[in-house]
Design a protein around this motif. Structure first.
Motif, PDB file in Angstrom:
ATOM      1  N   PRO A  35       0.708  -1.309   0.116  1.00 50.38           N
ATOM      2  CA  PRO A  35       0.191   0.106   0.192  1.00 50.38           C
ATOM      3  C   PRO A  35       0.709   1.256   0.018  1.00 50.38           C
ATOM      4  O   PRO A  35       1.965   1.301   0.483  1.00 50.38           O
ATOM      5  N   MET A  47      -9.917   5.886  -9.020  1.00 50.02           N
ATOM      6  CA  MET A  47     -10.524   5.895  -7.618  1.00 50.02           C
ATOM      7  C   MET A  47      -9.574   6.163  -6.723  1.00 50.02           C
ATOM      8  O   MET A  47      -8.419   5.077  -6.756  1.00 50.02           O
ATOM      9  N   HIS A  48      -9.628   6.828  -5.428  1.00 47.75           N
ATOM     10  CA  HIS A  48      -8.779   6.531  -4.442  1.00 47.75           C
ATOM     11  C   HIS A  48      -9.467   6.502  -2.995  1.00 47.75           C
ATOM     12  O   HIS A  48      -9.204   5.785  -2.308  1.00 47.75           O
ATOM     13  N   GLY A  49     -10.465   7.323  -2.810  1.00 46.25           N
ATOM     14  CA  GLY A  49     -11.056   7.338  -1.624  1.00 46.25           C
ATOM     15  C   GLY A  49     -10.136   7.635  -0.414  1.00 46.25           C
ATOM     16  O   GLY A  49      -9.238   8.464  -0.428  1.00 46.25           O
ATOM     17  N   ARG A  50     -10.272   7.185   0.566  1.00 46.57           N
ATOM     18  CA  ARG A  50      -9.346   7.267   1.806  1.00 46.57           C
ATOM     19  C   ARG A  50      -8.141   7.195   1.434  1.00 46.57           C
ATOM     20  O   ARG A  50      -7.288   7.862   1.999  1.00 46.57           O
ATOM     21  N   THR A  51      -7.729   6.266   0.882  1.00 44.47           N
ATOM     22  CA  THR A  51      -6.096   5.832   0.337  1.00 44.47           C
ATOM     23  C   THR A  51      -6.194   5.283  -0.958  1.00 44.47           C
ATOM     24  O   THR A  51      -6.228   6.213  -1.864  1.00 44.47           O
ATOM     25  N   HIS A  52      -6.520   3.912  -1.013  1.00 43.51           N
ATOM     26  CA  HIS A  52      -6.649   3.380  -2.463  1.00 43.51           C
ATOM     27  C   HIS A  52      -7.358   1.995  -2.180  1.00 43.51           C
ATOM     28  O   HIS A  52      -7.261   1.426  -0.902  1.00 43.51           O
ATOM     29  N   PRO A  53      -8.099   1.480  -3.231  1.00 46.41           N
ATOM     30  CA  PRO A  53      -8.820   0.187  -2.921  1.00 46.41           C
ATOM     31  C   PRO A  53      -7.650  -0.878  -2.695  1.00 46.41           C
ATOM     32  O   PRO A  53      -6.407  -0.501  -3.093  1.00 46.41           O
ATOM     33  N   GLU A  54      -8.136  -2.013  -2.228  1.00 43.44           N
ATOM     34  CA  GLU A  54      -7.009  -3.310  -2.074  1.00 43.44           C
ATOM     35  C   GLU A  54      -7.948  -4.339  -2.124  1.00 43.44           C
ATOM     36  O   GLU A  54      -8.501  -5.211  -1.422  1.00 43.44           O
ATOM     37  N   THR A 106     -15.997  10.774  -0.681  1.00 40.69           N
ATOM     38  CA  THR A 106     -15.947   9.529  -0.966  1.00 40.69           C
ATOM     39  C   THR A 106     -16.409   8.624   0.207  1.00 40.69           C
ATOM     40  O   THR A 106     -15.734   8.508   1.314  1.00 40.69           O
ATOM     41  N   MET A 127     -18.339   9.022  -4.813  1.00 40.60           N
ATOM     42  CA  MET A 127     -16.969   8.708  -5.188  1.00 40.60           C
ATOM     43  C   MET A 127     -16.484  10.129  -5.668  1.00 40.60           C
ATOM     44  O   MET A 127     -17.175  10.813  -6.827  1.00 40.60           O
ATOM     45  N   CYS A 185     -12.360  -2.677   1.050  1.00 39.18           N
ATOM     46  CA  CYS A 185     -11.328  -3.131   0.231  1.00 39.18           C
ATOM     47  C   CYS A 185     -11.619  -2.528  -1.472  1.00 39.18           C
ATOM     48  O   CYS A 185     -10.548  -2.406  -2.038  1.00 39.18           O
ATOM     49  N   THR A 186     -12.728  -2.509  -1.704  1.00 39.59           N
ATOM     50  CA  THR A 186     -13.171  -2.161  -3.204  1.00 39.59           C
ATOM     51  C   THR A 186     -13.180  -0.812  -3.309  1.00 39.59           C
ATOM     52  O   THR A 186     -12.800  -0.387  -4.528  1.00 39.59           O
ATOM     53  N   LEU A 187     -13.602   0.117  -2.623  1.00 34.79           N
ATOM     54  CA  LEU A 187     -13.984   1.633  -2.595  1.00 34.79           C
ATOM     55  C   LEU A 187     -13.012   2.491  -1.830  1.00 34.79           C
ATOM     56  O   LEU A 187     -12.931   3.459  -2.017  1.00 34.79           O
ATOM     57  N   SER A 188     -12.449   1.885  -0.877  1.00 32.61           N
ATOM     58  CA  SER A 188     -11.535   2.634  -0.003  1.00 32.61           C
ATOM     59  C   SER A 188     -12.492   4.144   0.676  1.00 32.61           C
ATOM     60  O   SER A 188     -11.918   5.140   0.244  1.00 32.61           O
ATOM     61  N   PRO A 189     -13.558   3.790   1.317  1.00 32.66           N
ATOM     62  CA  PRO A 189     -14.416   5.019   1.646  1.00 32.66           C
ATOM     63  C   PRO A 189     -13.809   5.808   2.891  1.00 32.66           C
ATOM     64  O   PRO A 189     -13.184   5.145   3.652  1.00 32.66           O
ATOM     65  N   GLN A 190     -14.063   6.986   2.678  1.00 36.05           N
ATOM     66  CA  GLN A 190     -13.640   7.769   3.870  1.00 36.05           C
ATOM     67  C   GLN A 190     -14.595   7.506   5.359  1.00 36.05           C
ATOM     68  O   GLN A 190     -13.920   7.569   6.332  1.00 36.05           O
TER      69      GLN A 190
END
Lengths: 283, 283
Positions: A62, A145-152, B124, B140, B221-226
């Motif tokens: 990450p 897409m990033h969001g809070r950090t990035h998807p995993e 997000t 997003m 894991c898919t979206l990384s939401p805040q």
């Protein structure tokens, strides 16, 4: 002249490139060792060429890709100890004195498929690589897409029938998350030989397709992508993609349609091309 | 005067409203019966008031919210036969002669929490309701997510230990998807009494928290939401939210952090307020 560079930073190798697209690309690659040594090689590559307008980095993670964060540009909780908390973007910026764009390797590959490959004309799609790990990048409404950090995306939990598949999974963090069950090292650990040596018709592929179909279902139900691009070493097994498609359709069972699932078009150059495309977006 | 209306169209009731926000809201609600009868009541509500600039609809689904699609404004594959393929937006537009915005009930609720509630200042985040079904809306990069159609977050597949929980799930499409295991009807079918009658400390809640934590992991894991906002009738059980948080943290195991998980702030009015907020976005 406006000229961009890109670095695809993988856990085992670095690919550096200068160019403007698939038809204009000057490349070099070398093994990923320590940050000091590897960055030195990358810097030497770029210093041997014309000055650049910007450099993009698509990195293993990450990572912290948020430009407003204090740790922007750093690799964060990677199991590769030498790289943990390494200020990757800062090291390149300082050594070469150029603006640096920084994102995940999978977002870079997604951007590259959007610019030149299998995602042209879309605004919402997912790019997933199934190799030594399982990672996903995505574009939503035309933006990465990033969001809070990035998807995993590889670390979702999926159904795991322990009677049918007693392998406990080998993700060091989660055991039997999708990556722990279905990335190449899991195949090798479960079946006792490397994924690329498992023959067609081996039960490994039926199970692999089921696990990856569960991933497709999770990403589809959560993101509603127009298309999913499935790449990486494990996906080079030709019969796997149609098996995944069939199983994903069976799982979704007509409630929602399976999005198009396609192979990447840029192959091994997707990462470095995406890094260049990231550089082109730098303001 | 600029004035907006909203319709929250649920599977069991409709809420119609006219106003500008939580402090200025004129409401009516009635049961969802046939489209003919229910639309007639909605139209009568709006006709009895000042003319409107636009009306927003947040609807149960699946729906087609894509303005460029031929079936835009329709409810599509719902199990409620009378509403299947019903041109909802068209019926309202024709009856009231106003521009109509059309989105999912959960996207409307998400937008409402963004404007006035638990998601102010974010770009997000995910809004999930756990009630008669499990549905998720999301924003997003500052825009509501649609993708190909819209997310169906409740229909992901999660680990299901049949020995511990022999209940096979009751989603008519998928059996033991998350909704089939953890929505209110699944609780009632598994334990023989309605969710709201199951006492604190009942093993139902431990299992429910585990299933919902798997959902949190998949969406994170898919979206990384805040932030994730968790609402709906089942979530009104106070002890459930901290249990879910603890289990999600255990599942993610430090690899990535659990996003903030909070309760909605707008309660029963989130849907109709979100529908009004959708109307305010109509060009």
């Amino acid at each position: 002249m406006v000229r961009y560079g890109g670095i695809e930073a993988g856990g085992t190798k670095f690919v550096c490139g200068v160019g403007s697209g698939p038809g204009d690309l000057d490349l070099a690659e070398f093994a990923t060792t320590t940050p000091q040594e590897t960055i030195k090689q990358a810097v030497a590559f770029f210093n041997a060429r014309e000055p650049l307008t910007a450099i993009g980095i698509g990195s293993f993670g990450p990572i912290d890709p948020n430009p407003h964060s204090e740790s922007f540009g750093c690799i964060t909780s990677t199991p590769k100890a030498a790289w943990r908390n390494f200020d990757f973007a800062g090291a390149i910026r300082n050594a070469l004195d150029v603006p640096v764009a920084f994102d995940t390797d999978v977002n870079a590959a997604a951007l590259s498929e959007f610019r030149w490959g299998a995602a042209r004309g879309l605004d919402t799609f997912v790019y997933v690589t199934v190799g030594t790990g399982i990672g996903g990048g995505a574009m939503m409404n035309g933006r990465l897409m990033h969001g809070r950090t990035h998807p995993e995306m590889g670390h979702i939990r999926i159904p795991h029938d322990h009677q049918r598949d007693p392998f406990p999974g080998n993700c060091p963090y989660h055991g039997d998350c999708l990556e722990g069950l279905a990335a190449a090292p899991a195949l090798e650990a479960r079946w006792g030989q490397p994924a690329h040596l498992l023959p067609a018709g081996h039960p490994a592929w039926e199970l692999e397709a089921e696990y990856l179909a569960c991933g497709i279902v999770a990403w589809t139900c959560t993101l509603s992508p127009q298309r999913i691009i499935l790449g990486g070493g494990v996906m080079s097994r030709e019969e796997l993609l149609p098996m995944i498609l069939g199983k994903a359709a069976a799982l979704l069972n007509g409630y929602i349609e399976v999005p198009e699932i396609v192979r990447p078009q840029l192959g091994a150059r997707a990462g470095v091309l995406g890094a260049i495309a990231l550089a082109q977006q730098v303001q």
